[in-house]
Write a protein that holds these residues in place. Structure first.
Motif, mmCIF file in Angstrom:
data_model
loop_
_atom_site.group_PDB
_atom_site.id
_atom_site.type_symbol
_atom_site.label_atom_id
_atom_site.label_comp_id
_atom_site.label_asym_id
_atom_site.label_seq_id
_atom_site.Cartn_x
_atom_site.Cartn_y
_atom_site.Cartn_z
ATOM 1 N N PRO A 39 4.220 16.123 -25.779
ATOM 2 C CA PRO A 39 4.028 15.248 -27.130
ATOM 3 C C PRO A 39 3.286 14.062 -26.367
ATOM 4 O O PRO A 39 4.127 13.563 -25.644
ATOM 5 N N ALA A 40 2.369 13.464 -27.140
ATOM 6 C CA ALA A 40 1.808 12.104 -26.626
ATOM 7 C C ALA A 40 2.720 10.978 -26.403
ATOM 8 O O ALA A 40 2.566 10.351 -25.550
ATOM 9 N N VAL A 41 3.682 10.867 -27.311
ATOM 10 C CA VAL A 41 4.621 9.764 -27.070
ATOM 11 C C VAL A 41 5.488 10.058 -25.911
ATOM 12 O O VAL A 41 5.639 8.916 -25.110
ATOM 13 N N LEU A 42 5.822 11.268 -25.576
ATOM 14 C CA LEU A 42 6.743 11.385 -24.192
ATOM 15 C C LEU A 42 5.691 11.105 -23.212
ATOM 16 O O LEU A 42 6.236 10.462 -22.030
ATOM 17 N N ARG A 43 4.358 11.577 -23.221
ATOM 18 C CA ARG A 43 3.432 11.659 -22.139
ATOM 19 C C ARG A 43 3.343 10.045 -21.974
ATOM 20 O O ARG A 43 3.479 9.446 -20.615
ATOM 21 N N TRP A 44 3.096 9.295 -22.906
ATOM 22 C CA TRP A 44 2.868 7.816 -22.666
ATOM 23 C C TRP A 44 4.160 7.091 -22.113
ATOM 24 O O TRP A 44 3.925 6.163 -21.423
ATOM 25 N N THR A 45 5.010 7.565 -22.775
ATOM 26 C CA THR A 45 6.262 7.011 -22.158
ATOM 27 C C THR A 45 6.688 7.032 -20.742
ATOM 28 O O THR A 45 7.004 6.088 -20.100
ATOM 29 N N ALA A 46 6.418 8.186 -20.389
ATOM 30 C CA ALA A 46 6.536 8.745 -18.997
ATOM 31 C C ALA A 46 5.541 7.766 -18.301
ATOM 32 O O ALA A 46 5.877 7.094 -17.182
ATOM 33 N N GLU A 47 4.331 7.671 -18.471
ATOM 34 C CA GLU A 47 3.121 7.116 -17.766
ATOM 35 C C GLU A 47 3.627 5.668 -17.810
ATOM 36 O O GLU A 47 3.458 4.998 -16.684
ATOM 37 N N ALA A 48 3.841 4.984 -18.818
ATOM 38 C CA ALA A 48 4.600 3.487 -18.985
ATOM 39 C C ALA A 48 5.564 3.307 -17.939
ATOM 40 O O ALA A 48 5.885 2.203 -17.227
ATOM 41 N N ALA A 49 6.751 4.330 -17.979
ATOM 42 C CA ALA A 49 7.724 4.052 -17.145
ATOM 43 C C ALA A 49 7.470 4.066 -15.782
ATOM 44 O O ALA A 49 7.943 3.166 -15.038
ATOM 45 N N VAL A 50 6.623 4.855 -15.160
ATOM 46 C CA VAL A 50 6.290 4.976 -13.949
ATOM 47 C C VAL A 50 5.493 3.424 -13.787
ATOM 48 O O VAL A 50 5.711 3.091 -12.666
ATOM 49 N N ALA A 51 4.439 3.395 -14.406
ATOM 50 C CA ALA A 51 3.729 2.000 -14.156
ATOM 51 C C ALA A 51 4.725 0.765 -14.239
ATOM 52 O O ALA A 51 4.539 -0.122 -13.072
ATOM 53 N N LEU A 52 5.711 0.595 -14.882
ATOM 54 C CA LEU A 52 6.387 -0.676 -15.156
ATOM 55 C C LEU A 52 7.355 -0.746 -14.005
ATOM 56 O O LEU A 52 7.547 -1.722 -13.480
ATOM 57 N N ILE A 53 8.058 0.342 -13.677
ATOM 58 C CA ILE A 53 8.707 0.458 -12.458
ATOM 59 C C ILE A 53 8.059 0.192 -11.465
ATOM 60 O O ILE A 53 8.528 -0.523 -10.265
ATOM 61 N N GLY A 54 7.142 0.573 -11.139
ATOM 62 C CA GLY A 54 6.164 0.376 -10.068
ATOM 63 C C GLY A 54 5.879 -1.015 -9.840
ATOM 64 O O GLY A 54 5.982 -1.680 -8.992
ATOM 65 N N ALA A 55 5.222 -1.780 -10.828
ATOM 66 C CA ALA A 55 4.812 -2.884 -10.740
ATOM 67 C C ALA A 55 6.100 -3.880 -10.573
ATOM 68 O O ALA A 55 6.060 -4.809 -9.501
ATOM 69 N N LEU A 56 7.245 -3.353 -11.170
ATOM 70 C CA LEU A 56 8.573 -4.343 -10.642
ATOM 71 C C LEU A 56 9.185 -4.045 -9.353
ATOM 72 O O LEU A 56 9.309 -5.356 -8.544
ATOM 73 N N ALA B 177 0.694 -1.314 0.036
ATOM 74 C CA ALA B 177 0.112 -0.003 -0.015
ATOM 75 C C ALA B 177 0.777 1.157 -0.087
ATOM 76 O O ALA B 177 0.669 2.132 -0.727
ATOM 77 N N MET B 178 1.793 1.153 0.855
ATOM 78 C CA MET B 178 2.579 2.285 0.980
ATOM 79 C C MET B 178 3.525 2.577 -0.546
ATOM 80 O O MET B 178 3.689 3.699 -1.054
ATOM 81 N N LEU B 179 3.900 1.634 -1.340
ATOM 82 C CA LEU B 179 4.594 1.460 -2.602
ATOM 83 C C LEU B 179 3.638 1.905 -3.578
ATOM 84 O O LEU B 179 3.983 3.064 -4.245
ATOM 85 N N LEU B 180 2.260 1.646 -3.539
ATOM 86 C CA LEU B 180 1.419 2.254 -4.267
ATOM 87 C C LEU B 180 0.998 3.781 -4.034
ATOM 88 O O LEU B 180 0.993 4.521 -4.989
#
Length: 104
Positions: free
Chosen positions: A68-85, A45-48
């Motif tokens: 731009p959309a590519v940079l925004r979605w890359t940032a979103e994906a990076a945060v989500a992927l690193i968070g999940a890992l 819960a704290m990590l989330l």
């Protein structure tokens, strides 16, 4: 003064402070052995909360939201992927500790 209080950065900052308070409460509940949380659940819960805060900082204070959309979605994906890992590795480590394996 009223105009300063209702600006987007101020509201995001207040949300970040509320999330910080929530993580303190979760940490206290997890450490004290509160019935609602186990240490593993409290840690997840704290990590989330932490990665929610990271997303807010990246989107609003690093201005990826208006990029731009590519940079925004890359940032979103990076945060989500690193968070999940990080959550997966945390749970794997907690499982090893519960099984009696020395970690560290």
């Amino acid at each position: 003064m009223r105009d300063l209080l209702y600006t987007r950065p101020t509201l995001i900052w207040l949300l970040l402070m509320a999330a910080t308070s929530l993580s303190w409460i979760l940490a206290a509940m997890s450490v004290s052995g509160h019935a609602l949380t186990t240490p593993a659940h409290g840690g997840v819960a704290m990590l989330l909360v932490v990665f929610f805060k990271v997303r807010l900082v990246v989107m609003y204070f690093m201005e990826a939201r208006s990029a731009p959309a590519v940079l925004r979605w890359t940032a979103e994906a990076a945060v989500a992927l690193i968070g999940a890992l990080v959550v997966v590795f945390y749970l794997h480590g907690a499982r090893l500790v519960d099984a009696g394996f020395p970690v560290g």
